[in-house]
Design a protein around this motif. Structure first.
Motif, PDB file in Angstrom:
ATOM      1  N   TYR A  90       0.818  -1.222   0.000  1.00  0.00           N
ATOM      2  CA  TYR A  90       0.000   0.000   0.000  1.00  0.00           C
ATOM      3  C   TYR A  90       0.849   1.268   0.000  1.00  0.00           C
ATOM      4  O   TYR A  90       0.317   2.361   0.182  1.00  0.00           O
ATOM      5  CB  TYR A  90      -0.972  -0.027   1.180  1.00  0.00           C
ATOM      6  CG  TYR A  90      -2.120  -0.980   0.959  1.00  0.00           C
ATOM      7  CD1 TYR A  90      -3.284  -0.558   0.316  1.00  0.00           C
ATOM      8  CD2 TYR A  90      -2.038  -2.309   1.355  1.00  0.00           C
ATOM      9  CE1 TYR A  90      -4.338  -1.432   0.082  1.00  0.00           C
ATOM     10  CE2 TYR A  90      -3.084  -3.196   1.129  1.00  0.00           C
ATOM     11  CZ  TYR A  90      -4.234  -2.743   0.496  1.00  0.00           C
ATOM     12  OH  TYR A  90      -5.278  -3.619   0.262  1.00  0.00           O
ATOM     13  N   LEU A  91       2.137   1.138  -0.227  1.00  0.00           N
ATOM     14  CA  LEU A  91       3.041   2.271  -0.428  1.00  0.00           C
ATOM     15  C   LEU A  91       2.935   3.306   0.693  1.00  0.00           C
ATOM     16  O   LEU A  91       2.606   4.477   0.462  1.00  0.00           O
ATOM     17  CB  LEU A  91       2.767   2.936  -1.791  1.00  0.00           C
ATOM     18  CG  LEU A  91       2.908   2.024  -3.024  1.00  0.00           C
ATOM     19  CD1 LEU A  91       2.597   2.799  -4.292  1.00  0.00           C
ATOM     20  CD2 LEU A  91       4.297   1.402  -3.102  1.00  0.00           C
ATOM     21  N   CYS A  92       3.228   2.875   1.907  1.00  0.00           N
ATOM     22  CA  CYS A  92       3.217   3.783   3.063  1.00  0.00           C
ATOM     23  C   CYS A  92       4.226   4.908   2.843  1.00  0.00           C
ATOM     24  O   CYS A  92       5.357   4.672   2.417  1.00  0.00           O
ATOM     25  CB  CYS A  92       3.588   3.025   4.336  1.00  0.00           C
ATOM     26  SG  CYS A  92       2.578   1.568   4.662  1.00  0.00           S
ATOM     27  N   GLU A  93       3.832   6.123   3.163  1.00  0.00           N
ATOM     28  CA  GLU A  93       4.698   7.288   2.946  1.00  0.00           C
ATOM     29  C   GLU A  93       5.984   7.206   3.764  1.00  0.00           C
ATOM     30  O   GLU A  93       7.057   7.601   3.294  1.00  0.00           O
ATOM     31  CB  GLU A  93       3.949   8.579   3.290  1.00  0.00           C
ATOM     32  CG  GLU A  93       2.849   8.922   2.293  1.00  0.00           C
ATOM     33  CD  GLU A  93       2.206  10.259   2.592  1.00  0.00           C
ATOM     34  OE1 GLU A  93       2.754  11.012   3.430  1.00  0.00           O
ATOM     35  OE2 GLU A  93       1.164  10.557   1.995  1.00  0.00           O
ATOM     36  N   ASP A  94       5.880   6.698   4.995  1.00  0.00           N
ATOM     37  CA  ASP A  94       7.073   6.626   5.848  1.00  0.00           C
ATOM     38  C   ASP A  94       7.860   5.334   5.646  1.00  0.00           C
ATOM     39  O   ASP A  94       8.909   5.128   6.269  1.00  0.00           O
ATOM     40  CB  ASP A  94       6.690   6.771   7.324  1.00  0.00           C
ATOM     41  CG  ASP A  94       5.679   5.713   7.768  1.00  0.00           C
ATOM     42  OD1 ASP A  94       5.039   5.097   6.886  1.00  0.00           O
ATOM     43  OD2 ASP A  94       5.525   5.510   8.984  1.00  0.00           O
ATOM     44  N   ILE A  95       7.390   4.467   4.786  1.00  0.00           N
ATOM     45  CA  ILE A  95       8.035   3.198   4.415  1.00  0.00           C
ATOM     46  C   ILE A  95       8.593   2.472   5.651  1.00  0.00           C
ATOM     47  O   ILE A  95       9.805   2.301   5.806  1.00  0.00           O
ATOM     48  CB  ILE A  95       9.162   3.401   3.382  1.00  0.00           C
ATOM     49  CG1 ILE A  95       8.874   4.587   2.454  1.00  0.00           C
ATOM     50  CG2 ILE A  95       9.358   2.123   2.576  1.00  0.00           C
ATOM     51  CD1 ILE A  95       9.939   4.837   1.419  1.00  0.00           C
ATOM     52  N   PRO A  96       7.732   2.028   6.564  1.00  0.00           N
ATOM     53  CA  PRO A  96       8.202   1.422   7.819  1.00  0.00           C
ATOM     54  C   PRO A  96       9.034   0.159   7.635  1.00  0.00           C
ATOM     55  O   PRO A  96       9.911  -0.138   8.453  1.00  0.00           O
ATOM     56  CB  PRO A  96       6.904   1.124   8.570  1.00  0.00           C
ATOM     57  CG  PRO A  96       5.846   1.060   7.518  1.00  0.00           C
ATOM     58  CD  PRO A  96       6.260   2.032   6.472  1.00  0.00           C
ATOM     59  N   CYS A  97       8.788  -0.582   6.564  1.00  0.00           N
ATOM     60  CA  CYS A  97       9.569  -1.806   6.342  1.00  0.00           C
ATOM     61  C   CYS A  97      11.039  -1.477   6.101  1.00  0.00           C
ATOM     62  O   CYS A  97      11.939  -2.151   6.614  1.00  0.00           O
ATOM     63  CB  CYS A  97       8.991  -2.616   5.182  1.00  0.00           C
ATOM     64  SG  CYS A  97       8.799  -1.695   3.646  1.00  0.00           S
ATOM     65  N   ILE A  98      11.287  -0.411   5.328  1.00  0.00           N
ATOM     66  CA  ILE A  98      12.671   0.017   5.095  1.00  0.00           C
ATOM     67  C   ILE A  98      13.237   0.654   6.362  1.00  0.00           C
ATOM     68  O   ILE A  98      14.393   0.408   6.738  1.00  0.00           O
ATOM     69  CB  ILE A  98      12.748   1.015   3.923  1.00  0.00           C
ATOM     70  CG1 ILE A  98      12.312   0.345   2.616  1.00  0.00           C
ATOM     71  CG2 ILE A  98      14.166   1.577   3.786  1.00  0.00           C
ATOM     72  CD1 ILE A  98      12.381   1.263   1.394  1.00  0.00           C
ATOM     73  N   ARG A  99      12.430   1.440   7.020  1.00  0.00           N
ATOM     74  CA  ARG A  99      12.881   2.148   8.231  1.00  0.00           C
ATOM     75  C   ARG A  99      13.358   1.192   9.302  1.00  0.00           C
ATOM     76  O   ARG A  99      14.380   1.436   9.963  1.00  0.00           O
ATOM     77  CB  ARG A  99      11.719   2.994   8.759  1.00  0.00           C
ATOM     78  CG  ARG A  99      12.033   3.834  10.002  1.00  0.00           C
ATOM     79  CD  ARG A  99      10.739   4.286  10.638  1.00  0.00           C
ATOM     80  NE  ARG A  99       9.960   3.160  11.143  1.00  0.00           N
ATOM     81  CZ  ARG A  99       8.622   3.160  11.253  1.00  0.00           C
ATOM     82  NH1 ARG A  99       7.924   4.205  10.880  1.00  0.00           N
ATOM     83  NH2 ARG A  99       8.003   2.089  11.724  1.00  0.00           N
ATOM     84  N   ASP A 100      12.653   0.072   9.482  1.00  0.00           N
ATOM     85  CA  ASP A 100      12.984  -0.848  10.566  1.00  0.00           C
ATOM     86  C   ASP A 100      14.008  -1.918  10.174  1.00  0.00           C
ATOM     87  O   ASP A 100      14.413  -2.725  11.022  1.00  0.00           O
ATOM     88  CB  ASP A 100      11.711  -1.543  11.068  1.00  0.00           C
ATOM     89  CG  ASP A 100      10.845  -0.592  11.889  1.00  0.00           C
ATOM     90  OD1 ASP A 100      11.156   0.615  11.922  1.00  0.00           O
ATOM     91  OD2 ASP A 100       9.846  -1.050  12.480  1.00  0.00           O
TER      92      ASP A 100
END
Length: 248
Positions: A90-100
């Protein structure tokens, strides 16, 4: 007693062989299936060299899109992937998968950009015109309306319907340079098997070769000037060689 032990051991070995064959067949079948990686896993070799199978990207996803591969799945065991037809990205703006991600297996360069999520390269959507009802003349724009990059990654091409001479075709067309491969179009497709599917980029993209020049691209056209210079240098060397009396 020895005879009984012989049969027991034989039965155990038979079970082990059957179990091993079953797992081997699963592994072979898994290799034939494609899969999609999380955002930021642009290069499969780089991703696998850095991914530690920790599952933090899976836990960070608010939509439960990502899951860790098991022996029954196509990707390497323990690595994250998703299936667009079940749950797309769903293309999260904060991209949590990359962030974590603790190892940079998911490239963090996208976090540094304002609209980095729209520059990821998960895959490319491909339309099967034979099964897409829009190509039959039935008006359907489900995939088009679902696209988060509407009129950019996915556009509608209007075409005259020669068969009826009354109704126009509204044909979905994918721009491969813009499509990020989120899979929202695949989920929205109304056909029994999706007529539009997101495939890994390596399955779709070809390579023209460095000897072709894009005449409309100024940066690419510079290579033509460089080649002309090299060719002239080679010609000059040949002339110098032929005109050199000492060499004759």
């Amino acid at each position: 007693m020895q005879r009984r032990e012989f049969f027991i051991k034989s039965f155990k070995n038979l079970c082990l062989c059957a179990g091993g064959g079953f797992l081997a067949s699963l592994a072979l079948n898994a290799k034939d299936r494609y899969y999609l990686r999380p955002p930021g896993a642009d290069n499969e070799e780089r991703f696998l060299s850095k991914c530690i199978r920790c599952g933090l990207c899976v836990n960070a996803c608010p939509y439960d899109t990502l899951k860790l591969a098991s022996l029954l799945d196509a990707p390497q065991n323990g690595t994250p992937f998703f299936e667009a037809r079940k749950i797309p990205c769903y293309l999260c703006e904060d991209i949590p998968c990359i962030r974590d991600c603790p190892t940079d297996a998911l490239d963090k360069k996208y976090l540094e950009k304002k609209d980095g999520i729209f520059e990821v390269k998960i895959g490319i959507a491909i339309v099967d015109s034979a099964s897409c009802v829009a190509y039959w003349g039935i008006q359907c724009d489900a995939c088009y309306r679902a696209c988060p990059l509407i009129d950019k990654a996915l556009k509608l091409e209007f075409k005259r319907n020669e068969r009826t001479a009354k109704h126009a075709f509204l044909l979905p067309v994918v721009d491969h340079e813009v499509c990020v491969g989120c899979g929202l179009c695949e989920l929205a497709c109304i056909t029994q098997e999706p007529a539009i599917k997101v495939l890994p980029r390596k399955f779709v993209l070809g390579k023209a070769g460095s000897h072709y020049i894009k005449g409309w691209d100024k940066e690419d056209e510079k290579r033509l000037n460089e080649d002309d210079t090299k060719n002239k240098t080679k010609q000059n060397r040949a002339q110098d060689y032929l005109n050199n009396e000492e060499m004759l």
